[in-house]
Design a protein around this motif. Structure first.
Motif, PDB file in Angstrom:
ATOM      1  N   GLY A   1       0.792  -1.229   0.000  1.00 38.05           N
ATOM      2  CA  GLY A   1       0.000   0.000   0.000  1.00 38.05           C
ATOM      3  C   GLY A   1       0.821   1.274   0.000  1.00 38.05           C
ATOM      4  N   ILE A   2       2.145   1.149  -0.088  1.00 34.84           N
ATOM      5  CA  ILE A   2       3.009   2.340  -0.182  1.00 34.84           C
ATOM      6  C   ILE A   2       3.293   2.582  -1.664  1.00 34.84           C
ATOM      7  CG2 ILE A   2       5.202   3.389   0.468  1.00 34.84           C
ATOM      8  CD1 ILE A   2       5.297   1.488   2.855  1.00 34.84           C
ATOM      9  N   HIS A   3       2.592   3.538  -2.233  1.00 33.04           N
ATOM     10  CA  HIS A   3       2.695   3.781  -3.677  1.00 33.04           C
ATOM     11  C   HIS A   3       3.583   4.983  -3.965  1.00 33.04           C
ATOM     12  CE1 HIS A   3      -0.941   1.279  -3.444  1.00 33.04           C
ATOM     13  NE2 HIS A   3      -0.581   0.880  -4.661  1.00 33.04           N
ATOM     14  N   LEU A   4       4.333   4.867  -5.049  1.00 35.32           N
ATOM     15  CA  LEU A   4       5.265   5.918  -5.422  1.00 35.32           C
ATOM     16  C   LEU A   4       5.553   5.809  -6.916  1.00 35.32           C
ATOM     17  CD1 LEU A   4       6.717   8.037  -3.633  1.00 35.32           C
ATOM     18  CD2 LEU A   4       8.742   6.579  -3.702  1.00 35.32           C
ATOM     19  N   PRO A   5       5.696   6.946  -7.618  1.00 36.38           N
ATOM     20  CA  PRO A   5       6.111   6.883  -9.032  1.00 36.38           C
ATOM     21  C   PRO A   5       7.607   6.598  -9.125  1.00 36.38           C
ATOM     22  CG  PRO A   5       5.763   9.167  -8.374  1.00 36.38           C
ATOM     23  CD  PRO A   5       5.357   8.322  -7.205  1.00 36.38           C
ATOM     24  N   LEU A   6       7.976   5.420  -9.615  1.00 33.45           N
ATOM     25  CA  LEU A   6       9.371   5.006  -9.699  1.00 33.45           C
ATOM     26  C   LEU A   6       9.640   4.352 -11.048  1.00 33.45           C
ATOM     27  CD1 LEU A   6       9.783   3.309  -6.185  1.00 33.45           C
ATOM     28  CD2 LEU A   6      10.649   5.552  -6.857  1.00 33.45           C
ATOM     29  N   ASP A   7      10.915   4.253 -11.371  1.00 29.88           N
ATOM     30  CA  ASP A   7      11.336   3.503 -12.545  1.00 29.88           C
ATOM     31  C   ASP A   7      11.529   2.053 -12.094  1.00 29.88           C
ATOM     32  OD1 ASP A   7      13.003   2.167 -14.490  1.00 29.88           O
ATOM     33  OD2 ASP A   7      13.505   4.142 -15.316  1.00 29.88           O
ATOM     34  N   PRO A   8      10.688   1.115 -12.547  1.00 33.43           N
ATOM     35  CA  PRO A   8      10.760  -0.264 -12.047  1.00 33.43           C
ATOM     36  C   PRO A   8      12.124  -0.909 -12.261  1.00 33.43           C
ATOM     37  CG  PRO A   8       8.742   0.087 -13.295  1.00 33.43           C
ATOM     38  CD  PRO A   8       9.585   1.291 -13.508  1.00 33.43           C
ATOM     39  N   ARG A   9      12.701  -0.697 -13.436  1.00 30.64           N
ATOM     40  CA  ARG A   9      14.004  -1.324 -13.715  1.00 30.64           C
ATOM     41  C   ARG A   9      15.086  -0.787 -12.796  1.00 30.64           C
ATOM     42  NH1 ARG A   9      18.756  -0.603 -16.277  1.00 30.64           N
ATOM     43  NH2 ARG A   9      18.276   1.548 -16.913  1.00 30.64           N
ATOM     44  N   ARG A  10      15.088   0.501 -12.582  1.00 30.93           N
ATOM     45  CA  ARG A  10      16.131   1.094 -11.745  1.00 30.93           C
ATOM     46  C   ARG A  10      15.935   0.725 -10.274  1.00 30.93           C
ATOM     47  NH1 ARG A  10      19.274   4.188 -14.797  1.00 30.93           N
ATOM     48  NH2 ARG A  10      18.438   4.966 -16.781  1.00 30.93           N
ATOM     49  N   LEU A  11      14.700   0.622  -9.815  1.00 33.50           N
ATOM     50  CA  LEU A  11      14.471   0.155  -8.445  1.00 33.50           C
ATOM     51  C   LEU A  11      14.955  -1.281  -8.292  1.00 33.50           C
ATOM     52  CD1 LEU A  11      13.271   0.546  -5.599  1.00 33.50           C
ATOM     53  CD2 LEU A  11      11.102  -0.323  -6.516  1.00 33.50           C
ATOM     54  N   ASP A  12      14.705  -2.112  -9.297  1.00 37.76           N
ATOM     55  CA  ASP A  12      15.157  -3.497  -9.263  1.00 37.76           C
ATOM     56  C   ASP A  12      16.684  -3.559  -9.187  1.00 37.76           C
ATOM     57  OD1 ASP A  12      14.370  -6.490  -9.799  1.00 37.76           O
ATOM     58  OD2 ASP A  12      16.004  -6.070 -11.199  1.00 37.76           O
ATOM     59  N   VAL A  13      17.363  -2.688  -9.927  1.00 33.35           N
ATOM     60  CA  VAL A  13      18.831  -2.653  -9.908  1.00 33.35           C
ATOM     61  C   VAL A  13      19.332  -2.292  -8.508  1.00 33.35           C
ATOM     62  CG1 VAL A  13      20.850  -1.370 -10.739  1.00 33.35           C
ATOM     63  CG2 VAL A  13      19.122  -2.171 -12.354  1.00 33.35           C
ATOM     64  N   ILE A  14      18.706  -1.298  -7.884  1.00 38.36           N
ATOM     65  CA  ILE A  14      19.121  -0.882  -6.542  1.00 38.36           C
ATOM     66  C   ILE A  14      18.959  -2.030  -5.549  1.00 38.36           C
ATOM     67  CG2 ILE A  14      18.638   0.684  -4.621  1.00 38.36           C
ATOM     68  CD1 ILE A  14      17.656   2.735  -6.697  1.00 38.36           C
ATOM     69  N   VAL A  15      17.776  -2.625  -5.527  1.00 31.67           N
ATOM     70  CA  VAL A  15      17.493  -3.691  -4.558  1.00 31.67           C
ATOM     71  C   VAL A  15      18.398  -4.895  -4.810  1.00 31.67           C
ATOM     72  CG1 VAL A  15      15.732  -5.287  -3.696  1.00 31.67           C
ATOM     73  CG2 VAL A  15      15.119  -2.909  -4.227  1.00 31.67           C
ATOM     74  N   ALA A  16      18.564  -5.282  -6.072  1.00 35.60           N
ATOM     75  CA  ALA A  16      19.395  -6.445  -6.394  1.00 35.60           C
ATOM     76  C   ALA A  16      20.840  -6.224  -5.954  1.00 35.60           C
ATOM     77  CB  ALA A  16      19.333  -6.729  -7.893  1.00 35.60           C
ATOM     78  N   ASN A  17      21.368  -5.028  -6.144  1.00 32.72           N
ATOM     79  CA  ASN A  17      22.734  -4.743  -5.723  1.00 32.72           C
ATOM     80  C   ASN A  17      22.881  -4.778  -4.208  1.00 32.72           C
ATOM     81  OD1 ASN A  17      24.809  -4.069  -7.857  1.00 32.72           O
ATOM     82  ND2 ASN A  17      23.103  -2.839  -8.615  1.00 32.72           N
ATOM     83  N   LEU A  18      21.931  -4.176  -3.498  1.00 33.89           N
ATOM     84  CA  LEU A  18      22.028  -4.120  -2.031  1.00 33.89           C
ATOM     85  C   LEU A  18      21.886  -5.501  -1.408  1.00 33.89           C
ATOM     86  CD1 LEU A  18      20.023  -0.865  -1.159  1.00 33.89           C
ATOM     87  CD2 LEU A  18      22.482  -1.162  -1.506  1.00 33.89           C
ATOM     88  N   VAL A  19      20.866  -6.246  -1.834  1.00 31.67           N
ATOM     89  CA  VAL A  19      20.639  -7.566  -1.246  1.00 31.67           C
ATOM     90  C   VAL A  19      21.737  -8.537  -1.676  1.00 31.67           C
ATOM     91  CG1 VAL A  19      19.031  -9.498  -1.052  1.00 31.67           C
ATOM     92  CG2 VAL A  19      18.156  -7.158  -1.121  1.00 31.67           C
ATOM     93  N   GLY A  20      22.131  -8.497  -2.947  1.00 30.15           N
ATOM     94  CA  GLY A  20      23.199  -9.368  -3.411  1.00 30.15           C
ATOM     95  C   GLY A  20      24.500  -9.098  -2.676  1.00 30.15           C
ATOM     96  N   ASN A  21      24.796  -7.829  -2.435  1.00 33.61           N
ATOM     97  CA  ASN A  21      26.002  -7.464  -1.700  1.00 33.61           C
ATOM     98  C   ASN A  21      25.948  -7.991  -0.270  1.00 33.61           C
ATOM     99  OD1 ASN A  21      28.515  -5.728  -1.852  1.00 33.61           O
ATOM    100  ND2 ASN A  21      27.525  -4.806  -0.087  1.00 33.61           N
ATOM    101  N   ALA A  22      24.776  -7.874   0.374  1.00 37.77           N
ATOM    102  CA  ALA A  22      24.626  -8.351   1.753  1.00 37.77           C
ATOM    103  C   ALA A  22      24.775  -9.868   1.830  1.00 37.77           C
ATOM    104  CB  ALA A  22      23.274  -7.916   2.303  1.00 37.77           C
ATOM    105  N   LEU A  23      24.214 -10.579   0.854  1.00 30.22           N
ATOM    106  CA  LEU A  23      24.295 -12.040   0.865  1.00 30.22           C
ATOM    107  C   LEU A  23      25.712 -12.531   0.581  1.00 30.22           C
ATOM    108  CD1 LEU A  23      20.980 -12.922  -1.025  1.00 30.22           C
ATOM    109  CD2 LEU A  23      21.459 -13.239   1.413  1.00 30.22           C
ATOM    110  N   ARG A  24      26.438 -11.822  -0.285  1.00 28.20           N
ATOM    111  CA  ARG A  24      27.785 -12.269  -0.646  1.00 28.20           C
ATOM    112  C   ARG A  24      28.809 -11.943   0.424  1.00 28.20           C
ATOM    113  NH1 ARG A  24      26.276 -10.322  -5.749  1.00 28.20           N
ATOM    114  NH2 ARG A  24      27.333  -8.349  -5.336  1.00 28.20           N
ATOM    115  N   HIS A  25      28.704 -10.746   0.998  1.00 31.62           N
ATOM    116  CA  HIS A  25      29.783 -10.266   1.850  1.00 31.62           C
ATOM    117  C   HIS A  25      29.388 -10.101   3.310  1.00 31.62           C
ATOM    118  CE1 HIS A  25      31.774  -9.667  -1.920  1.00 31.62           C
ATOM    119  NE2 HIS A  25      30.934  -8.726  -2.300  1.00 31.62           N
TER     120      HIS A  25
END
Length: 313
Positions: A200-224
């Motif tokens: 229910g938290i809505h915001l105008p965002l670029d879906p691809r760029r949000l996916d890139v941000i989340v994937a980098n942060l979570v992937g970094n946390a899982l790897r390191h």
């Protein structure tokens, strides 16, 4: 007694006359001193203002040179130094621009041969199980290296778009919690993290760029980092935050200021890792493009926080 009184009166008269005569002299001396001080202090004040403008990046700043005294020579040396600095900065900027164009051109030229190489390695990897052990291992290694090189080229092209000011947002009104959950699900990370993602938290965002941000942060946390890795989404009146935290050893204090720098790796032993060293830099550029920011702080491990405004500036 009369002669003493007369002498005192004469002395008083002389003193009054001297005071009367001295007053204009003192006034003239004070005015001359003020004018001289002003003549000295004005160039000093001009030099101070010029130095501040130069420090602010206004490299075209120059001082007028009047006369041949020490202050004039100082102004001349300031102008020479400012001109040399302006030339040096101009040359550095031109070198940087040429480097960026080179990276962009090379990355673009590599796309076609990499696409062909990827097609070949996909075939090799698919048949690796039917090859003998050494050939199968070689096929998988080549496939992994081509995939790594492809990611590096993609990241370089993305960075070149940011540098050129060509990165654009394709905004869609979206449920942020649902989008973040989809990113985790697509990569098979749902069982590897603990996520608090209210809907229910809505915001105008670029879906691809949000996916890139989340994937980098979570992937970094899982790897390191180390488990548990947690995602926490919260919405305030003016902004929303997404915090990604792990419980690993954390980042040393001297590393924290550099984690978003391009190609920076905290551990020299990781110089040859699967990452390009650009992931966090790209993630932060995407956050800034949305009008937000990406920061890091020490926690039980490392805590990366994405902040996005609720309204577009």
């Amino acid at each position: 007694m009369e002669s003493l009184a007369q002498a005192a009166a004469d002395e008083a008269a002389v003193l009054r006359a001297a005071q009367t005569a001295a007053a204009p002299v003192v006034l003239v001396a004070v005015l001359a001193g003020l004018l001289a001080a002003r003549g000295v202090l004005r160039p000093v004040a001009d030099l101070d203002r010029a130095a501040r403008r130069l420090g602010e990046g206004r490299l075209e700043t120059r001082l007028p040179v009047r006369g041949g005294d020490e202050l004039a020579r100082l102004a001349g040396r300031f102008n020479e130094t400012a001109a040399a600095l302006e030339r040096s900065v101009g040359e550095l900027r031109e070198m940087e621009a040429r480097s960026r164009r080179f990276v962009a051109d090379v990355s673009h030229e590599l796309r076609t041969p990499l696409a062909a190489a990827t097609a070949v390695t996909d075939v090799l990897e698919a048949g690796a199980d039917r090859l003998d052990a050494d050939a199968g291992t070689a096929a998988r290694m080549v496939s992994a290296e081509v995939a790594r090189l492809t990611r590096l080229v993609d990241d370089l092209m993305e960075i070149s778009r940011f540098d050129a000011g060509a990165a654009v947002l394709n905004l869609n009104e979206m449920d942020v919690g649902t989008a973040v959950a989809a990113c985790l699900r697509t990569r098979g990370w749902t069982g590897a993290v603990t996520a608090d993602l209210p809907e229910g938290i809505h915001l105008p965002l670029d879906p691809r760029r949000l996916d890139v941000i989340v994937a980098n942060l979570v992937g970094n946390a899982l790897r390191h980092g180390a488990p548990p890795v947690t995602l926490t989404l919260r919405a305030g009146e003016r902004e929303l935050t997404l915090a990604v935290a792990d419980h690993g050893p954390g980042l040393p204090a001297d590393v924290l200021p550099h984690v978003f720098e391009r190609f920076y790796k905290a551990d020299a032993a990781r110089a040859r890792s699967e990452g390009s060293g650009l992931g966090l830099a790209i993630a932060r550029e995407n956050a800034l493009l949305h009008g937000g920011d990406l920061t890091v702080a020490p926690g039980p491990g490392a805590v990366f926080t994405l902040t996005l405004p609720r309204t577009r500036p």
